[in-house]
Design a protein around this motif. Structure first.
Motif, short mmCIF file in Angstrom:
data_model
loop_
_atom_site.label_atom_id
_atom_site.label_comp_id
_atom_site.label_asym_id
_atom_site.label_seq_id
_atom_site.Cartn_x
_atom_site.Cartn_y
_atom_site.Cartn_z
N UNK A 4 0.82 -1.20 0.00
CA UNK A 4 0.00 0.00 0.00
C UNK A 4 0.85 1.24 0.00
N UNK A 5 0.19 2.39 0.10
CA UNK A 5 0.87 3.67 0.17
C UNK A 5 1.50 3.82 1.53
N UNK A 6 2.75 4.18 1.58
CA UNK A 6 3.50 4.25 2.82
C UNK A 6 3.57 5.69 3.28
N UNK A 7 3.23 5.92 4.55
CA UNK A 7 3.33 7.27 5.12
C UNK A 7 3.89 7.18 6.50
N UNK A 8 4.94 7.93 6.80
CA UNK A 8 5.52 7.95 8.13
C UNK A 8 5.23 9.28 8.75
N UNK A 9 4.42 9.27 9.82
CA UNK A 9 4.03 10.51 10.46
C UNK A 9 4.26 10.38 11.94
N UNK A 10 5.46 10.70 12.41
CA UNK A 10 5.81 10.49 13.81
C UNK A 10 5.43 11.73 14.61
N UNK A 11 4.14 11.95 14.75
CA UNK A 11 3.64 13.14 15.41
C UNK A 11 2.99 12.75 16.72
N UNK A 12 3.46 13.33 17.79
CA UNK A 12 2.85 13.09 19.09
C UNK A 12 1.98 14.30 19.40
N UNK A 13 0.67 14.15 19.21
CA UNK A 13 -0.21 15.29 19.37
C UNK A 13 -0.93 15.23 20.69
N UNK A 137 1.65 -5.90 13.09
CA UNK A 137 2.69 -5.28 13.90
C UNK A 137 3.34 -4.10 13.19
N UNK A 138 4.01 -3.28 14.00
CA UNK A 138 4.76 -2.13 13.52
C UNK A 138 6.19 -2.56 13.26
N UNK A 139 6.65 -2.38 12.02
CA UNK A 139 8.04 -2.67 11.67
C UNK A 139 8.82 -1.36 11.65
N UNK A 140 10.06 -1.42 11.20
CA UNK A 140 10.88 -0.21 11.11
C UNK A 140 10.36 0.75 10.05
N UNK A 141 9.55 0.25 9.11
CA UNK A 141 9.13 1.10 7.99
C UNK A 141 7.63 1.27 7.86
N UNK A 142 6.83 0.38 8.43
CA UNK A 142 5.38 0.43 8.21
C UNK A 142 4.67 -0.42 9.26
N UNK A 165 4.88 -12.46 5.24
CA UNK A 165 4.17 -11.18 5.12
C UNK A 165 3.07 -11.31 4.07
N UNK A 166 1.82 -11.08 4.50
CA UNK A 166 0.71 -11.16 3.57
C UNK A 166 0.22 -9.78 3.15
N UNK A 167 0.54 -8.73 3.94
CA UNK A 167 0.10 -7.38 3.60
C UNK A 167 1.01 -6.38 4.28
N UNK A 168 1.43 -5.34 3.55
CA UNK A 168 2.31 -4.34 4.13
C UNK A 168 1.99 -2.96 3.56
N UNK A 169 2.70 -1.95 4.07
CA UNK A 169 2.51 -0.60 3.57
C UNK A 169 1.51 0.23 4.33
N UNK A 170 1.00 -0.25 5.47
CA UNK A 170 0.09 0.55 6.28
C UNK A 170 0.92 1.62 7.00
N UNK A 171 0.54 2.90 6.92
CA UNK A 171 1.35 3.94 7.55
C UNK A 171 1.57 3.70 9.04
N UNK A 172 2.80 4.00 9.49
CA UNK A 172 3.15 3.86 10.90
C UNK A 172 3.44 5.23 11.48
#
Length: 383
Positions: A4-13, A137-142, A165-172
């Protein structure tokens, strides 16, 4: 395997509703004006009846204690419970009769941080023959979903096969990783995702963040999904943490709000649930309105289960178990709270057969008040 589309948004709001709060009073609380329930536009089947407006909860026993950051729970057909540790990235077998814990092993590739780590687990619909455990689970990238062979005949600590791995690319992100997975009555795999702190992802149908996904067991978009060729089942979510079906095979989901309203939703394929343009009920017909909503200090909803004609929703910051009686996809009476403050933060609730539930606490997740033996699995009797 779908990427999927990968998005990394490390925001602590400041708007994450899963933070700490002081405990309230115990027992079945009266409902304050800030807790609201209203009909869902999804409708109901003719002739459906509702359970009693008021229910009850009895704690039968502590099944196991001394757990470390427990998150997902999966009952094994024929006996036994599997519990995932978010921060240790382990899966442990619990004998529900004796409370004995046996570690299956560590899931490789997990990168715990913030709200991420080893999250939901589910058993294959053909578990009796294929012995497959699915894990989100959360990996180093997604965030991703894998499946592993479970072999209880091997020594403790070595009972998990290599993850496929059956599915990846979920934003972390540091927050809002979603993580609940479950196989539905249709034998398809459903996954609740978060927007990883990036509000724009929830309304973007090209992103996997802020969605409920529906997949085949092999990780492909499931047949009959509302958007052809897409795994997206519903969108406009902030952080889906609970999935449950009623006896009519209708799907419900719980999710975090920001500063105002947490939500319980009846899920209709293809519908938009509003985030970030709407939090709670917004009026009009553009967004699918929640069937119930709560102030964020009363809920921060996580696990969700259906039993006895009601939905049972575990609250983290709210430190209570909510009962929402249903008539079709509508709340038939005001939500009722139980166990308020008695066991701290409540993470996961799973049907245990009949009028019983398994309930998992979450006081060692970095936001609770951990004490030795503080995280446990409880058996409840509910009406």
């Amino acid at each position: 395997m779908v990427t999927g589309v990968l998005a990394a948004a490390l925001l602590l709001t400041a708007g994450c509703s899963s933070g700490d709060s002081s405990a309230g009073s115990a027992g079945g609380d009266a409902v304050a004006p800030s807790r609201t329930a209203a009909p869902s536009p999804s409708g109901q089947a003719p002739g459906e009846s509702a359970p009693p407006a008021k229910g009850s909860v009895k704690v039968l026993r502590t099944v196991a204690e001394g757990l470390d950051s427990p998150w997902g729970l999966a009952p094994i057909p024929g006996g036994g419970l599997l519990v995932a540790s978010r921060d240790k990235a382990t899966i442990t077998h619990v004998d529900e009769r004796t409370g004995k814990k046996t570690e299956l092993g560590t899931v490789p590739g997990v990168a715990p941080e913030g709200e991420g780590g080893l999250l939901g687990i589910a058993l294959s619909p053909d578990f009796a023959s294929d012995h497959m455990i699915y894990a989100y689970f959360t990996s180093a990238s997604d965030n991703r979903i894998v499946r592993m062979l479970y072999d209880p005949q091997k020594p403790a600590g070595r009972q998990l096969g290599a993850p496929d791995t059956v599915f990846k690319g979920i934003p972390k992100g540091f927050i809002h990783n979603g993580g609940r997975i479950a196989f539905g009555p249709d034998r398809m795999l459903y996954a609740g995702t978060g927007e990883a702190g990036d509000k724009g992802l929830s309304q973007d149908l090209k992103s996997l963040g802020g969605k409920i996904l529906r997949l085949t067991p092999e990780g492909e978009p499931a047949p009959g999904n509302p958007f052809p060729g897409s795994p997206v089942y519903s969108y406009g979510h902030r952080n889906v943490q609970g999935l449950a079906w009623d006896g009519k095979q209708r799907l419900f989901a719980s999710e975090f709000g920001q500063n105002t309203w947490d939500e319980l939703n009846a899920i209709k394929p293809g519908d938009n649930y509003g985030w970030p343009e709407a939090e709670g009920r917004s009026g009009g017909s553009r967004f699918h309105a929640p069937l119930a909503q709560w102030r964020t200090d009363e809920a921060s909803p996580s696990g969700l289960a259906h039993a006895g004609g009601s939905l049972w929703m575990a609250g983290l910051r709210g430190q209570r178990l909510w009962r929402v009686p249903l008539k079709g996809t509508e709340a038939s009476a005001e939500p009722q709270a139980f166990l308020t403050g008695e066991f701290g933060r409540l993470r996961t609730v799973v049907p245990a057969g009949g009028n019983r539930l398994w309930l998992v606490t979450s006081n060692t997740d970095g936001r609770g008040n951990p004490k030795k033996g503080d995280d446990r699995i409880l058996e409840l009797e509910v009406t």
